[in-house]
Write a protein that holds these residues in place. Structure first.
Motif, PDB file in Angstrom:
ATOM      1  N   VAL A   8       0.867  -1.188   0.000  1.00  0.00           N
ATOM      2  CA  VAL A   8       0.000   0.000   0.000  1.00  0.00           C
ATOM      3  C   VAL A   8       0.901   1.235   0.000  1.00  0.00           C
ATOM      4  CG1 VAL A   8      -1.877   1.203   1.190  1.00  0.00           C
ATOM      5  CG2 VAL A   8      -1.711  -1.306   1.319  1.00  0.00           C
ATOM      6  N   GLY A   9       0.887   1.994  -1.117  1.00  0.00           N
ATOM      7  CA  GLY A   9       1.692   3.220  -1.210  1.00  0.00           C
ATOM      8  C   GLY A   9       2.775   3.124  -2.270  1.00  0.00           C
ATOM      9  N   LEU A  10       2.771   4.104  -3.178  1.00  0.00           N
ATOM     10  CA  LEU A  10       3.753   4.139  -4.275  1.00  0.00           C
ATOM     11  C   LEU A  10       4.796   5.229  -4.011  1.00  0.00           C
ATOM     12  CD1 LEU A  10       4.206   2.829  -7.208  1.00  0.00           C
ATOM     13  CD2 LEU A  10       3.013   4.833  -8.092  1.00  0.00           C
ATOM     14  N   GLY A  11       5.246   5.333  -2.754  1.00  0.00           N
ATOM     15  CA  GLY A  11       6.333   6.260  -2.422  1.00  0.00           C
ATOM     16  C   GLY A  11       7.657   5.516  -2.464  1.00  0.00           C
ATOM     17  N   ILE A  12       8.672   6.096  -1.835  1.00  0.00           N
ATOM     18  CA  ILE A  12      10.002   5.473  -1.851  1.00  0.00           C
ATOM     19  C   ILE A  12       9.941   4.096  -1.173  1.00  0.00           C
ATOM     20  CG2 ILE A  12      12.387   5.689  -1.009  1.00  0.00           C
ATOM     21  CD1 ILE A  12      12.066   8.744  -1.258  1.00  0.00           C
ATOM     22  N   ILE A  30       1.104  -3.163  -6.205  1.00  0.00           N
ATOM     23  CA  ILE A  30       1.128  -1.888  -5.463  1.00  0.00           C
ATOM     24  C   ILE A  30      -0.199  -1.171  -5.675  1.00  0.00           C
ATOM     25  CG2 ILE A  30       2.330   0.302  -5.084  1.00  0.00           C
ATOM     26  CD1 ILE A  30       4.803  -0.821  -6.375  1.00  0.00           C
ATOM     27  N   ILE A  31      -0.797  -0.694  -4.582  1.00  0.00           N
ATOM     28  CA  ILE A  31      -1.959   0.186  -4.737  1.00  0.00           C
ATOM     29  C   ILE A  31      -1.576   1.582  -4.248  1.00  0.00           C
ATOM     30  CG2 ILE A  31      -3.753  -1.580  -4.672  1.00  0.00           C
ATOM     31  CD1 ILE A  31      -4.218  -0.771  -1.711  1.00  0.00           C
ATOM     32  N   GLU A  32      -2.090   2.596  -4.928  1.00  0.00           N
ATOM     33  CA  GLU A  32      -1.762   3.985  -4.599  1.00  0.00           C
ATOM     34  C   GLU A  32      -3.059   4.792  -4.562  1.00  0.00           C
ATOM     35  OE1 GLU A  32       0.813   6.097  -3.702  1.00  0.00           O
ATOM     36  OE2 GLU A  32      -0.728   7.647  -3.875  1.00  0.00           O
ATOM     37  N   GLY A  41       8.780  17.312  -5.738  1.00  0.00           N
ATOM     38  CA  GLY A  41       9.022  17.159  -4.310  1.00  0.00           C
ATOM     39  C   GLY A  41      10.148  18.047  -3.835  1.00  0.00           C
ATOM     40  N   TYR A  42      10.524  17.831  -2.591  1.00  0.00           N
ATOM     41  CA  TYR A  42      11.483  18.709  -1.909  1.00  0.00           C
ATOM     42  C   TYR A  42      12.906  18.140  -1.969  1.00  0.00           C
ATOM     43  CZ  TYR A  42       9.502  15.167   1.118  1.00  0.00           C
ATOM     44  OH  TYR A  42       9.019  13.982   1.595  1.00  0.00           O
ATOM     45  N   PHE A  43      13.856  18.952  -1.491  1.00  0.00           N
ATOM     46  CA  PHE A  43      15.269  18.548  -1.409  1.00  0.00           C
ATOM     47  C   PHE A  43      15.423  17.374  -0.445  1.00  0.00           C
ATOM     48  CE2 PHE A  43      18.950  18.609   1.358  1.00  0.00           C
ATOM     49  CZ  PHE A  43      20.028  18.719   0.502  1.00  0.00           C
ATOM     50  N   MET A 187       6.692  22.546  12.981  1.00  0.00           N
ATOM     51  CA  MET A 187       6.017  22.575  11.682  1.00  0.00           C
ATOM     52  C   MET A 187       7.052  22.701  10.571  1.00  0.00           C
ATOM     53  SD  MET A 187       2.735  22.559  12.402  1.00  0.00           S
ATOM     54  CE  MET A 187       2.018  23.021  10.825  1.00  0.00           C
ATOM     55  N   ILE A 188       6.654  22.279   9.362  1.00  0.00           N
ATOM     56  CA  ILE A 188       7.523  22.480   8.198  1.00  0.00           C
ATOM     57  C   ILE A 188       6.702  22.985   7.029  1.00  0.00           C
ATOM     58  CG2 ILE A 188       9.368  20.809   8.593  1.00  0.00           C
ATOM     59  CD1 ILE A 188       7.641  18.917   6.742  1.00  0.00           C
ATOM     60  N   CYS A 189       7.379  23.710   6.170  1.00  0.00           N
ATOM     61  CA  CYS A 189       6.785  24.048   4.881  1.00  0.00           C
ATOM     62  C   CYS A 189       7.911  23.928   3.854  1.00  0.00           C
ATOM     63  CB  CYS A 189       6.214  25.464   4.897  1.00  0.00           C
ATOM     64  SG  CYS A 189       5.406  25.855   3.333  1.00  0.00           S
ATOM     65  N   LEU A 293       4.534  -3.076   8.364  1.00  0.00           N
ATOM     66  CA  LEU A 293       4.684  -1.669   7.969  1.00  0.00           C
ATOM     67  C   LEU A 293       6.132  -1.423   7.595  1.00  0.00           C
ATOM     68  CD1 LEU A 293       2.725  -0.136  10.973  1.00  0.00           C
ATOM     69  CD2 LEU A 293       1.845  -0.462   8.658  1.00  0.00           C
ATOM     70  N   LEU A 294       6.349  -0.448   6.717  1.00  0.00           N
ATOM     71  CA  LEU A 294       7.710  -0.142   6.281  1.00  0.00           C
ATOM     72  C   LEU A 294       7.794   1.343   5.894  1.00  0.00           C
ATOM     73  CD1 LEU A 294       9.737  -2.665   4.171  1.00  0.00           C
ATOM     74  CD2 LEU A 294      10.049  -0.234   3.803  1.00  0.00           C
ATOM     75  N   GLY A 295       8.921   1.965   6.154  1.00  0.00           N
ATOM     76  CA  GLY A 295       9.100   3.385   5.809  1.00  0.00           C
ATOM     77  C   GLY A 295       8.480   4.282   6.861  1.00  0.00           C
ATOM     78  N   GLY A 308      15.214   9.612   6.344  1.00  0.00           N
ATOM     79  CA  GLY A 308      13.953   8.907   6.056  1.00  0.00           C
ATOM     80  C   GLY A 308      13.975   8.183   4.725  1.00  0.00           C
ATOM     81  N   ALA A 309      14.469   8.861   3.687  1.00  0.00           N
ATOM     82  CA  ALA A 309      14.485   8.234   2.368  1.00  0.00           C
ATOM     83  C   ALA A 309      15.488   7.074   2.355  1.00  0.00           C
ATOM     84  CB  ALA A 309      14.854   9.275   1.306  1.00  0.00           C
ATOM     85  N   SER A 310      16.653   7.317   2.969  1.00  0.00           N
ATOM     86  CA  SER A 310      17.673   6.257   3.024  1.00  0.00           C
ATOM     87  C   SER A 310      17.127   5.037   3.766  1.00  0.00           C
ATOM     88  CB  SER A 310      18.935   6.773   3.738  1.00  0.00           C
ATOM     89  OG  SER A 310      19.547   7.790   2.962  1.00  0.00           O
TER      90      SER A 310
END
Ligand SMILES: Cc1cc2nc3c(=O)[nH]c(=O)nc-3n(C[C@H](O)[C@H](O)[C@H](O)COP(=O)(O)OP(=O)(O)OC[C@H]3O[C@@H](n4cnc5c(N)ncnc54)[C@H](O)[C@@H]3O)c2cc1C
Length: 394
Positions: A8-12, A30-32, A41-43, A187-189, A293-295, A308-310
């Protein structure tokens, strides 16, 4: 018969897991939730663990990196002047600069270009799980498809929630968000700038960090920088009651540097931005029966960790390895996977509080210490660069 897994989820995390499973001889689906694959996306700073995992997954050569080859990291002072500072990419391990979308594009290429003998991976968009029930040796899942408003049941050998911080799989199988999401009162933006901040060279990075609020501009080699605004708050719910730009203008009042003003003024024009609260997910176990669960869904380290990505890439690669080593015992494979990964995740979860102080000091005392540490480290770095230059010229 080939074993089937629902991811479930097509992210990293989801894509890394799908590649890992296919390498172990599985047939992942995979379901998204979104109607199509996201881009941009961001840096992101990709550290050696992430690069190694990308290599293990066979996608490292597809990865487009954007690490600047020139430029200066500037630290902005209260009086509006600037001095050389230390950027995200100066940390040990020398991370590579990428966008989240670059990692996802590399994983996507890995998914759509299977090695000889490997099968295709099925991806279903606009699809979410609405019910997950463990049966004997199987998991029954009720799926909902948004475009046709249909629901149908399907069974799998394994279900993997890679659906991010506010994971619906975690909520359905493990418990409510509040039990696992720790609140960091921050918070983040994050968003893409239209161009470099006026007055700075194309590959310069810019940092303005004060007590409880900071603005970062991350330079990229071949496109305009991305911006990150991050600040502390006592009440995250109150942060969502106004338009993000209004809230940010209030929070950053008094930080009148033209660079910070430029970043704030750019937000309303941004095609896309992420405005969210900061959390870390802490769970005693990442699996229950044949649901795991993963990620970010399992351990969200959060952006301050820079890992997080690593960790998502490593999680997917390691799961594939554990399943390859334990082809006839899924439960044993999940046990091996968690035992190998947990010390790594725990270490990074712990150090994230300290790393946060480098991104946004949480009080005046930490702000002063941060400033001192950055000055000393930047000076030491300049001296070592000068020494290297002298050695090269002799
Ligand atoms: C501003 C910022 C900066 C960061 N910087 C760094 C960095 O420098 N270095 C680093 O390593 N990491 C960094 N990270 C962290 C990193 O981006 C994440 O850890 C990583 O992308 C997590 O990926 P994921 O696949 O677990 O979750 P996500 O990226 O959240 O992906 C989840 C996917 O699941 C889908 N989904 C959600 N719910 C459902 C559902 N019910 N059904 C189906 N699909 C669903 C979503 O649409 C999404 O596609 C940063 C994060 C942020 C926010």
């Amino acid at each position: 018969m080939q074993k089937r897994a629902l991811i479930v989820g097509l992210g990293i995390a989801g894509m890394a897991t799908a590649i890992g499973l296919r390498r172990a001889g599985w047939a992942p689906v995979i379901i998204e939730r979104a109607p199509e694959r996201r881009t941009g996306g961001y840096f992101i700073g990709l550290l050696p663990d992430g690069r190694q995992a990308a290599d293990d997954l066979g996608i490292v050569n597809y990865l487009h990196t954007r690490t600047p080859d020139s430029g200066t990291v500037w630290s902005l002072k209260r009086d509006g002047t600037r001095k050389p500072g230390l950027g995200f990419l100066d940390q040990p391990g020398r991370p590579s600069a990428v966008l989240r979308g670059d990692i996802e594009a590399a994983l996507w290429q890995g998914i759509t270009e299977p090695a000889p003998g490997e099968s295709d991976i099925e991806v279903r968009y606009a699809t979410t799980p609405v019910e997950i029930t463990e049966g004997y040796g199987r998991v029954e899942v009720r799926l909902s498809e948004a475009t046709t408003s249909t629901r149908y049941d399907e069974s799998f050998d394994l279900v993997i929630g890679a659906d991010g911080l506010r994971s619906s799989v975690r909520q359905m199988v493990f418990g409510p968000h509040e039990r696992f999401m720790t609140n960091w009162n921050a918070m983040i933006c994050a968003f893409q700038l239209p161009e470099q901040v006026p007055g700075f060279a194309r590959q310069d990075s810019i940092i303005s960090a004060r007590s409880k609020r900071a603005a970062w501009v991350f330079a990229l080699a071949d496109r305009a920088p991305t911006a990150l605004l991050t600040y502390c708050t006592k009440d995250i719910d109150a942060e969502f009651t106004d338009e993000p730009i209004e809230r940010l203008r209030t929070v950053y009042q008094g930080m009148d540097d033209p660079a910070v003003r430029y970043v704030l003024d750019s937000l309303p024009q941004a095609a896309d931005y992420l405005f969210d609260s900061v959390h870390q997910v802490r769970m005693p176990r990442w699996s229950q029966g044949r649901v795991m669960l993963l990620g970010d869904a399992a351990w969200c380290l959060n952006l301050y960790s820079g890992m997080g990505a690593s960790a998502s890439l490593k999680g997917g690669a390691e799961l594939g390895r554990a399943l390859r080593e334990n082809p006839d015992d899924i439960i044993a494979a999940m046990g091996v996977w968690e035992a190998r990964l947990r010390p790594f995740i725990t270490r990074h979860q712990r150090t994230t509080r300290l790393k946060q102080q480098m991104l946004v000091p949480t009080n005046r005392c930490f702000a002063a210490i941060r400033s001192l540490v950055v000055d000393l480290a930047a000076r030491a770095r300049r001296r070592s660069v000068a020494r290297e230059a002298i050695q090269l010229s002799t």
